[in-house]
Design an enzyme around this catalytic site. Structure first.
Site, short mmCIF file in Angstrom:
data_model
loop_
_atom_site.label_atom_id
_atom_site.label_comp_id
_atom_site.label_asym_id
_atom_site.label_seq_id
_atom_site.Cartn_x
_atom_site.Cartn_y
_atom_site.Cartn_z
N CYS A 12 0.83 -1.17 0.03
CA CYS A 12 -0.14 0.10 -0.02
C CYS A 12 0.97 1.19 0.12
O CYS A 12 2.12 1.20 0.02
CB CYS A 12 -0.92 -0.08 1.10
N CYS A 96 2.51 5.85 8.69
CA CYS A 96 1.66 5.97 7.52
C CYS A 96 0.69 7.45 7.82
O CYS A 96 0.15 7.47 9.10
CB CYS A 96 0.84 4.85 7.63
N GLU A 126 0.58 -0.18 16.44
CA GLU A 126 0.04 0.76 16.09
C GLU A 126 -0.89 1.07 17.00
O GLU A 126 -1.22 2.39 17.26
CB GLU A 126 -0.88 0.46 14.56
N THR A 167 -6.16 0.94 12.14
CA THR A 167 -6.26 0.99 10.72
C THR A 167 -6.46 -0.25 9.60
O THR A 167 -6.61 -0.48 8.72
CB THR A 167 -5.34 1.88 9.88
N SER A 225 1.69 -9.70 10.85
CA SER A 225 1.16 -8.64 9.88
C SER A 225 -0.23 -8.57 10.33
O SER A 225 -0.96 -9.40 9.99
CB SER A 225 1.37 -8.82 8.52
N ASN A 227 -2.90 -6.97 8.98
CA ASN A 227 -4.00 -6.93 7.91
C ASN A 227 -3.72 -8.41 6.96
O ASN A 227 -4.61 -8.75 6.63
CB ASN A 227 -3.54 -5.82 6.90
N SER A 269 1.89 -5.37 3.66
CA SER A 269 3.43 -5.20 3.85
C SER A 269 4.21 -6.14 2.86
O SER A 269 5.35 -6.27 3.32
CB SER A 269 3.52 -5.33 5.19
#
Length: 316
Positions: A12, A96, A126, A167, A225, A227, A269
């Protein structure tokens, strides 16, 4: 055996920017460059940067005086930021921009004395960075992961609440938590725009479409990760065998038994080279030419800090 590729997949804009910041810093200033936490959650990327001279640390105290420090894409708390400032370190922030947006929401709530509830996974960097934007002792900052957490949560003032989200969450799971928040606290205020980032949403939508056709799904991404894990979970919820793999070497031939359609996607990622290696391995195991599925086009770009945009030849 047909190979189907989810679209979009992989890097991304935030990940691309974070990696570019480390690469540019290495080009301009040489080694060593210190990075707080893995700049992105991908083993291949981190190992590659480490080989080029990046040193990954978790504590600011491990960075020598006068060194260059980069904050990871996941963001850091104000305490970490202040510590780096007090140490007079040269800092480049790879947070980000979409994470920074959530940080600003929390900071505004803290300044106004509004209690804030973050939907997220405990222990994720995060989340730690986002929670660390709140400093108002008269208010409160709370973390919830599920509707059950919402119903057990005790706040100071139910009429003075707001919420925000990590996010990289599952869109479906997050909406369930938001529904619980609105039912429990009818006057709670949410963000003006969804905090779950475009890339997370798009990749989850793509893996749903992929799961409609594929018998088995491979998600290229590292175990830490967030996501990438959500993508594998979505495929599994669709009733498909789904495997989160770091590389083509992780593929077991037995996983393909009886599969006519094999789906491949990648977390935000995970670099495309890993996807290409997976495709090659699947072809060796009987897969046909890979077919790209239709999906949302992404053209978002986040610039690196202006200090890193100079030409290398300008640096003596």
């Amino acid at each position: 055996m047909q190979i189907l590729l989810a679209n979009p997949r992989g890097f991304c804009a935030g990940v691309d920017r974070a990696i570019s910041i480390v690469e540019r810093a290495l080009e301009l200033f040489g080694t060593p460059i210190y990075v707080r936490h893995e700049v992105v959650h991908n083993r291949y990327v981190v190992n590659g940067l480490r080989e080029r001279g990046a040193i990954f640390i978790e504590q600011i105290e491990d960075v020598p005086d006068g060194a260059i420090l980069i904050f990871s894409a996941h963001g850091v708390s104000q305490a970490v930021r202040n510590e780096a400032k007090n140490r007079d370190l040269t800092v480049f922030d790879a947070t980000c921009p979409l994470v920074t947006k959530v940080h600003m929401e929390v900071a505004r709530a803290s300044k106004k004395g509004v209690e804030a509830i973050l939907i997220g996974h405990a222990g994720h960097p995060e989340v730690e960075g986002t929670m660390g934007q709140y400093s108002n002792a008269d208010g409160g900052m709370y973390l919830v992961e599920s509707p059950d957490d919402v119903w057990q949560l005790q706040v100071k003032d139910e009429k003075n609440l707001c919420f925000m989200t990590q996010t990289t969450l599952s869109v479906d799971d997050t909406y369930a938590v938001i529904d619980a928040l609105r039912e429990r606290f009818p006057r709670i205020i949410g963000p003006r725009k969804d905090d779950i980032c475009y890339a997370t949403t798009n990749r989850q939508e793509a893996v749903r479409h992929l799961s409609d056709k594929a018998d088995v799904v491979f998600v290229v991404g590292s175990k830490n990760s967030s996501n990438s894990n959500r993508l594998a979970e979505l495929a599994q919820r669709a009733g498909k065998a789904a495997y989160l793999i770091d590389s083509a070497d992780d593929i077991q031939e037995s996983w393909l038994t009886g599969a006519s359609y094999v789906g491949v996607t990648a977390g935000a990622s995970a670099p495309d080279i890993l996807v290409q290696q997976v495709i090659q391995r699947l072809k060796e195991l009987g897969g046909k030419v890979a077919v790209e599925m239709q999906g949302r086009e992404e053209n978002i770009v986040f610039e690196v800090p202006k200090e890193l945009r100079v030409e290398v030849k300008q640096i003596d």
